[in-house]
Design an enzyme around this catalytic site. Structure first.
Site, PDB file in Angstrom:
ATOM      1  N   HIS A 106     -13.021 -19.223  17.369  1.00  0.00           N
ATOM      2  CA  HIS A 106     -11.592 -19.318  17.079  1.00  0.00           C
ATOM      3  C   HIS A 106     -11.422 -20.505  16.128  1.00  0.00           C
ATOM      4  CE1 HIS A 106     -10.512 -16.460  20.297  1.00  0.00           C
ATOM      5  NE2 HIS A 106     -11.554 -16.978  20.918  1.00  0.00           N
TER       6      HIS A 106
ATOM      7  N   ASN B  42      -6.608 -14.155  16.835  1.00  0.00           N
ATOM      8  CA  ASN B  42      -5.417 -14.719  17.489  1.00  0.00           C
ATOM      9  C   ASN B  42      -4.916 -15.982  16.813  1.00  0.00           C
ATOM     10  OD1 ASN B  42      -7.626 -16.197  18.382  1.00  0.00           O
ATOM     11  ND2 ASN B  42      -6.814 -16.536  20.440  1.00  0.00           N
TER      12      ASN B  42
ATOM     13  N   ASP C 258      -9.225 -10.134  21.157  1.00  0.00           N
ATOM     14  CA  ASP C 258      -9.785 -11.162  22.059  1.00  0.00           C
ATOM     15  C   ASP C 258      -8.719 -12.106  22.605  1.00  0.00           C
ATOM     16  OD1 ASP C 258     -11.900 -12.569  23.426  1.00  0.00           O
ATOM     17  OD2 ASP C 258     -11.415 -14.204  22.076  1.00  0.00           O
TER      18      ASP C 258
ATOM     19  N   HIS D 286     -18.389 -12.237  25.520  1.00  0.00           N
ATOM     20  CA  HIS D 286     -18.615 -13.270  26.545  1.00  0.00           C
ATOM     21  C   HIS D 286     -18.780 -12.738  27.968  1.00  0.00           C
ATOM     22  CE1 HIS D 286     -14.322 -12.626  26.883  1.00  0.00           C
ATOM     23  NE2 HIS D 286     -14.011 -13.378  25.858  1.00  0.00           N
TER      24      HIS D 286
ATOM     25  N   ASN E 163     -12.054 -18.710  29.990  1.00  0.00           N
ATOM     26  CA  ASN E 163     -11.859 -17.345  30.444  1.00  0.00           C
ATOM     27  C   ASN E 163     -12.786 -16.409  29.682  1.00  0.00           C
ATOM     28  OD1 ASN E 163     -10.769 -15.306  31.915  1.00  0.00           O
ATOM     29  ND2 ASN E 163      -8.860 -15.160  30.753  1.00  0.00           N
TER      30      ASN E 163
ATOM     31  N   ASP F   5     -17.825 -18.528  21.632  1.00  0.00           N
ATOM     32  CA  ASP F   5     -16.399 -18.483  22.002  1.00  0.00           C
ATOM     33  C   ASP F   5     -15.774 -19.865  21.772  1.00  0.00           C
ATOM     34  OD1 ASP F   5     -13.919 -17.684  22.831  1.00  0.00           O
ATOM     35  OD2 ASP F   5     -14.451 -17.370  24.931  1.00  0.00           O
TER      36      ASP F   5
ATOM     37  N   HIS G 255      -9.066 -26.957  21.424  1.00  0.00           N
ATOM     38  CA  HIS G 255      -7.719 -27.320  21.859  1.00  0.00           C
ATOM     39  C   HIS G 255      -7.531 -28.820  21.662  1.00  0.00           C
ATOM     40  CE1 HIS G 255      -6.589 -23.488  23.577  1.00  0.00           C
ATOM     41  NE2 HIS G 255      -7.714 -23.449  24.282  1.00  0.00           N
TER      42      HIS G 255
END
Ligand SMILES: [Zn+2]
Length: 428
Positions: free
Chosen positions: A63, A95, A153, A233, A281, A308, A312
């Site tokens: 991401h 996303n 995803d 994942h 997750n 993955d 953040h």
């Protein structure tokens, strides 16, 4: 003339069945020759003595947060982190904001990554518009824009008819559908794995069956649509069994596992005293699940290791466990963790590491690379197998620091990364 001679490294490339010390001559970004004691005249020389030379690592699942969330990560910082982690290519999930659900966004991401010019960034388009699970996005147009797969995803495509049509539609463009298998009606977004530890800690939890039942449905629909399904994942032993069975039946089903699910269990939540860097997750599972994932890597049920990578901001993670967002970063620790924990102890052969970091991922999304061949772009990952270091998030190129591996002592570290013969990273 831009000649480069990478001298004396040990090539580990199961794709070309090569494992031994060779020189590589790179000319204009492509591999011109591979051989012993090559003479390349005026070439610039990179001394790779003592280093492992892999086909460039490819991460199927990151991401990069751009467009929209550049305070967490950007294409530029993400591609820099990738290069520092030995990845020559990464696949960026949809996303973002706006969601990558149409050609304009897809193309923008592809163009921006070319401008940055570090690790390659391949966009993954959304399965459904706005990731809402309802209306299919325009797969053909996104593929024209550079999409290598489609995925919602973060969300499972819960409606089985929508998923069926997605698989059928994707087949027309030979695009794999990558699924985040999670039945929300069972997981209820639980913060951790359901089991003894969650009961003791009193945290909301999701059972492994929230994943494995979703995996079972996805595989059934993949068979029905005769299409390509990639499972993201996977964290539970039961999911791996289902994939093993699907492959045995000849279905075009592939899967990835992440380093954190390989090297941590749900006990890390307690041991870290509720560090939100153990919240992701799917959640961290059990020792038995880890053993099943490793067995899956060993016997070929698992096609790829993917990070993955989910950056953040520190402020977002600095809240109570239940409120924290899911996800951790992984680009700058994945290769060293795998090498230290699985290759060095002899649990996984080094050639298999090359397969799950490069050959496998290239095949799963039909990407260039995955093997070291004359004539191909010189995408190469050089690893120093002797170098020991302690993971220090302050040194990360990523814009975020949310890793559960801070302070881990590891051996084997990316020494240099080449993309089309260009040195995009060198450890100093
Ligand atoms: Zn996911």
């Amino acid at each position: 003339v831009t000649l480069l001679l990478i001298r004396g490294g040990r090539i580990v490339d199961p794709g070309s069945k090569r494992d031994g010390v060779f020189d590589i001559v790179v000319d204009e970004g492509r591999i011109a020759r591979i051989g012993e004691k090559l003479d390349a005249g005026k070439a610039r020389v990179f001394d790779a003595t003592g280093l492992l030379v892999f086909p460039g690592f490819i991460d199927l699942h990151v991401h990069l947060r751009e467009p929209g969330f550049e305070y967490k990560e950007s294409i530029s910082s993400g591609a820099e982190a990738a290069a520092a982690g030995g990845f020559t290519a990464v696949c960026a999930m949809a996303n973002t904001s706006p969601v990558n659900d149409h050609r304009t966004v897809t193309r923008w991401i592809a163009d921006r990554s070319k401008e940055v010019g570090l690790a390659r960034v391949y966009p993954i388009g959304a399965v459904t518009k706005g990731l809402k699970g309802e209306e299919l996005a325009e797969f053909g147009e996104m593929k024209e824009g550079g999409a290598v797969a489609v995925s919602d995803d973060g969300h499972w495509v819960a409606d089985a008819s929508v998923m069926r049509r997605a698989l059928e539609y994707a087949r027309l463009f030979d695009l794999p559908v990558a699924s985040h298998a999670e039945d929300l009606t069972l997981s209820l977004k639980g913060s951790m794995n359901e089991g003894r530890i969650s009961t003791r800690l009193g945290l909301s939890a999701q059972p492994a069956e929230a994943e494995s039942t979703a995996v079972a449905r996805d595989i059934a629909l993949c068979a029905l649509a005769d299409s390509r399904l990639h499972l993201c994942h996977l964290s539970s032993g039961r999911s791996i069994e289902l994939v093993r069975d699907a492959k045995r039946r000849g279905l075009r089903v592939t899967c990835e596992v992440t380093p954190h699910h390989l090297f941590l269990t749900d006990e890390a939540v307690a041991q870290s005293e509720f560090s939100t860097d153990t919240k992701m997750n799917p959640p961290l599972r059990t020792k038995a699940d880890i053993e099943a994932l490793i067995e899956g890597i060993r016997d070929g049920s698992v096609d790829a290791v993917a990070t993955d990578h989910a950056p953040h901001h520190a402020d977002e993670k600095a809240v109570d466990y239940e409120s924290a967002p899911f996800g951790i970063i992984g680009l700058e620790t994945a290769a060293s963790l795998f090498f230290t924990k699985l290759v060095l102890p002899g649990l996984i052969p080094i050639a298999r590491m090359a397969e799950v970091f490069s050959t496998g991922p290239a095949r799963v999304f039909s990407l260039p690379g995955g093997t070291i061949l004359e004539g191909a772009p010189a995408d190469l990952t050089l690893l120093d197998p002797e170098c020991e270091f302690t993971v220090d998030p302050r040194t990360f190129r990523s814009r975020s620091r949310n890793t559960p591996f801070a302070g881990w002592k590891l051996r084997g570290v990316p020494a240099a990364t080449f993309v089309s013969g260009k040195e995009v990273y060198r450890r100093t």
